[in-house]
Scaffold this active site. Structure first.
Site, mmCIF file in Angstrom:
data_model
loop_
_atom_site.group_PDB
_atom_site.id
_atom_site.type_symbol
_atom_site.label_atom_id
_atom_site.label_comp_id
_atom_site.label_asym_id
_atom_site.label_seq_id
_atom_site.Cartn_x
_atom_site.Cartn_y
_atom_site.Cartn_z
ATOM 1 N N ARG A 161 46.478 -84.831 -39.641
ATOM 2 C CA ARG A 161 45.803 -84.418 -40.879
ATOM 3 C C ARG A 161 46.591 -84.771 -42.134
ATOM 4 O O ARG A 161 46.555 -84.027 -43.120
ATOM 5 C CB ARG A 161 45.558 -82.904 -40.884
ATOM 6 N N SER A 247 37.850 -76.295 -40.842
ATOM 7 C CA SER A 247 39.125 -75.604 -40.596
ATOM 8 C C SER A 247 39.841 -75.386 -41.919
ATOM 9 O O SER A 247 40.098 -76.345 -42.654
ATOM 10 C CB SER A 247 40.037 -76.456 -39.718
ATOM 11 N N GLU A 342 44.745 -76.644 -44.777
ATOM 12 C CA GLU A 342 44.297 -78.019 -44.590
ATOM 13 C C GLU A 342 43.433 -78.402 -45.789
ATOM 14 O O GLU A 342 43.382 -79.552 -46.213
ATOM 15 C CB GLU A 342 43.471 -78.098 -43.290
HETATM 16 N N1 EPU Z 1 40.112 -70.326 -30.586
HETATM 17 C C1 EPU Z 1 40.082 -68.970 -30.444
HETATM 18 N N2 EPU Z 1 39.441 -68.229 -31.382
HETATM 19 C C2 EPU Z 1 38.825 -68.791 -32.449
HETATM 20 C C3 EPU Z 1 38.866 -70.184 -32.606
HETATM 21 C C4 EPU Z 1 39.510 -70.949 -31.651
HETATM 22 O O1 EPU Z 1 40.639 -68.418 -29.499
HETATM 23 O O2 EPU Z 1 38.244 -68.044 -33.261
HETATM 24 C C5 EPU Z 1 40.751 -71.137 -29.536
HETATM 25 C C6 EPU Z 1 39.696 -71.876 -28.709
HETATM 26 O O3 EPU Z 1 39.212 -71.098 -27.702
HETATM 27 C C7 EPU Z 1 40.446 -73.062 -28.205
HETATM 28 C C8 EPU Z 1 41.441 -73.347 -29.310
HETATM 29 O O4 EPU Z 1 41.525 -72.184 -30.120
HETATM 30 O O5 EPU Z 1 41.176 -72.745 -27.060
HETATM 31 C C9 EPU Z 1 41.077 -74.569 -30.151
HETATM 32 O O6 EPU Z 1 39.824 -74.347 -30.794
HETATM 33 P P1 EPU Z 1 38.846 -75.551 -31.175
HETATM 34 O O7 EPU Z 1 38.583 -76.410 -29.976
HETATM 35 O O8 EPU Z 1 37.681 -74.998 -31.895
HETATM 36 O O9 EPU Z 1 39.699 -76.472 -32.126
HETATM 37 P P2 EPU Z 1 40.611 -76.138 -33.387
HETATM 38 O O10 EPU Z 1 42.019 -76.461 -33.027
HETATM 39 O O11 EPU Z 1 40.317 -74.818 -34.001
HETATM 40 C C10 EPU Z 1 40.588 -78.593 -34.316
HETATM 41 C C11 EPU Z 1 40.329 -79.207 -35.648
HETATM 42 C C12 EPU Z 1 38.830 -79.281 -35.899
HETATM 43 C C13 EPU Z 1 38.215 -80.136 -34.801
HETATM 44 C C14 EPU Z 1 38.526 -79.484 -33.441
HETATM 45 C C15 EPU Z 1 38.084 -80.333 -32.283
HETATM 46 C C16 EPU Z 1 42.280 -78.691 -37.007
HETATM 47 C C17 EPU Z 1 42.842 -77.829 -38.099
HETATM 48 N N3 EPU Z 1 41.000 -78.437 -36.682
HETATM 49 O O12 EPU Z 1 40.100 -77.252 -34.415
HETATM 50 O O13 EPU Z 1 38.621 -79.930 -37.150
HETATM 51 O O14 EPU Z 1 36.818 -80.259 -34.953
HETATM 52 O O15 EPU Z 1 39.955 -79.335 -33.288
HETATM 53 O O16 EPU Z 1 38.901 -81.449 -32.167
HETATM 54 O O17 EPU Z 1 42.975 -79.541 -36.477
HETATM 55 C C18 EPU Z 1 38.258 -79.587 -39.480
HETATM 56 O O18 EPU Z 1 39.280 -80.256 -39.668
HETATM 57 O O19 EPU Z 1 37.601 -79.119 -40.451
HETATM 58 C C19 EPU Z 1 37.829 -79.314 -38.125
HETATM 59 C C20 EPU Z 1 36.767 -78.567 -37.837
#
Ligand code: EPU
Length: 349
Positions: A161, A247, A342
């Site tokens: 990012r 995010s 972010e």
């Molecule tokens: N999780 C929780 N509770 C929550 C949210 C997430 O326990 O309320 C856990 C999920 O269960 C999972 C883990 O956290 O085990 C990761 O969650 P998720 O797959 O939704 O991905 P993320 O790390 O929250 C990142 C990116 C997203 C992108 C997704 C998929 C960042 C900051 N965010 O989110 O990007 O779509 O991976 O690759 O890196 C964005 O940048 O705006 C964005 C949405």
């Protein structure tokens, strides 16, 4: 170039918060940029570059000139697989265009809101793919000296990012177009666990529906595209319906020791390997603090994802900013982990 004085920025940010700029310039070509920058200089107005406004929070007004990129166009060189897209194109429409034209790889990055020009700035990434793996070069207008130049991949310093373009500087560097090298043979990237699960469950349901034999067909880029769209629609709020900027914080990278401490307190916290340590989902940390579905007036947190701040209607940028800081402090005191936004925060005092 269209110029508006004392402009309302609400239509230009996906949080949908009200804020004003001294001036708003809609840029269609590099000559417009030149003209806008000269005008801003003559009036001593600071400049702010805005793409789709999907990754910014206006915590207050911006006392300067906002540059809105509106240039359009996509060019494909079929021989080489090189594709050049104008900064003002919508990212998701560009992903669809590439798929329709037999250029693959961007399907994991479907439905990311915002403009193509913003994609390299924060090295957009989702579902196991980051833009940098396809990036070749970009065209840039440097507002500091009015020069137009090409920036190659090695000059961009891409990381999670982040890129050289994201570094704060007195005058912005405006991306006017970018060139990607996309494979012409499908090579779906299925490494992200949630994506694999989605594809498996889709395959199982079509298998049940058809009650056919084993006939395992290979996953196509179109399958990946559709699966990513389904996951995003299910997990993330549509900015057209509920104000948000995806995010809000980056996923923090902690040391192996810190991760072991965390694992001793929680039963298998989710994590991803990272270059400098272990990446822990900020959404998970915030979820442990009880933020999912949290409300503070009209500012709040999405009920299906703790990393997404939302404007439930009429929240001010200041309220959303205060909530973000509260969440940051809470994670700091609960886990000793610093969350870094972010989203770009503008107009905070
Ligand atoms: N999780 C929780 N509770 C929550 C949210 C997430 O326990 O309320 C856990 C999920 O269960 C999972 C883990 O956290 O085990 C990761 O969650 P998720 O797959 O939704 O991905 P993320 O790390 O929250 C990142 C990116 C997203 C992108 C997704 C998929 C960042 C900051 N965010 O989110 O990007 O779509 O991976 O690759 O890196 C964005 O940048 O705006 C964005 C949405």
């Amino acid at each position: 170039m269209k110029l508006t004085c004392d402009a309302e920025l609400q239509p230009y940010n996906s949080f949908g918060v009200a804020a004003r700029a001294a001036c708003l310039a809609e840029i269609h070509a590099s000559e417009d940029l030149q003209q806008a920058v000269e005008l801003a200089e003559s009036r001593e107005l600071p400049l702010l570059l805005l793409g789709g406004g999907t990754n910014v929070l206006f915590a207050g007004d911006f006392p300067g000139m906002v540059l809105l990129m509106r240039n359009r166009g996509v060019e494909i060189d079929r021989e080489s697989g090189l594709v050049t897209v104008a900064a003002g194109e919508n990212w998701h429409e560009f992903v669809q265009f590439c798929l329709r034209n037999g250029l693959y790889g961007l399907e994991n990055l479907a439905l990311i809101p915002g403009s193509a020009g913003a994609a390299p700035v924060q090295n957009i990434g989702a579902y196991g793919v980051e833009l940098e793996s396809f990036f070749v070069e970009l065209e840039l207008f440097d507002c500091a000296d009015g020069s137009l130049r090409t920036m190659a991949r090695e000059d961009c310093n891409f990381s999670y990012r982040d890129s050289a373009l994201k570094q704060p500087r007195p005058q912005p560097q405006v991306v006017s177009s970018l060139t990607l090298q996309l494979p012409r043979e499908p090579a779906p990237n299925l490494h992200y666990p949630a994506l694999m699960e989605e594809l498996e469950s889709a395959a199982n349901s079509s298998f049940c529906a058809e009650r056919s034999g084993v006939a395992e067909s290979p996953v196509t880029p179109q399958d990946v595209f559709e699966a990513v769209c389904r996951i995003r629609r299910r997990k993330l709020p549509d900015p057209a319906e509920i104000g948000n900027a995806g995010s809000f914080f980056k996923n923090p990278i902690i040391s192996q020791d810190e991760f072991e401490q965390l694992s001793s307190r929680y039963d298998s916290p989710p994590s991803f390997p990272a270059k400098e340590g272990v990446k822990v989902p900020a959404g998970w940390l915030l979820d442990q603090c009880g933020y999912k579905g949290y409300e503070k007036g009209a500012a709040g947190v999405y009920e299906r994802h703790a990393l997404i701040l939302v404007n439930r209607g009429g929240a001010t940028g200041k309220e959303l900013h205060q909530l973000a800081m509260e969440m940051q402090n809470r994670v700091q005191s609960e886990f000793g982990i610093t969350l870094e936004p972010e989203v770009r925060i503008v107009g905070a005092h």
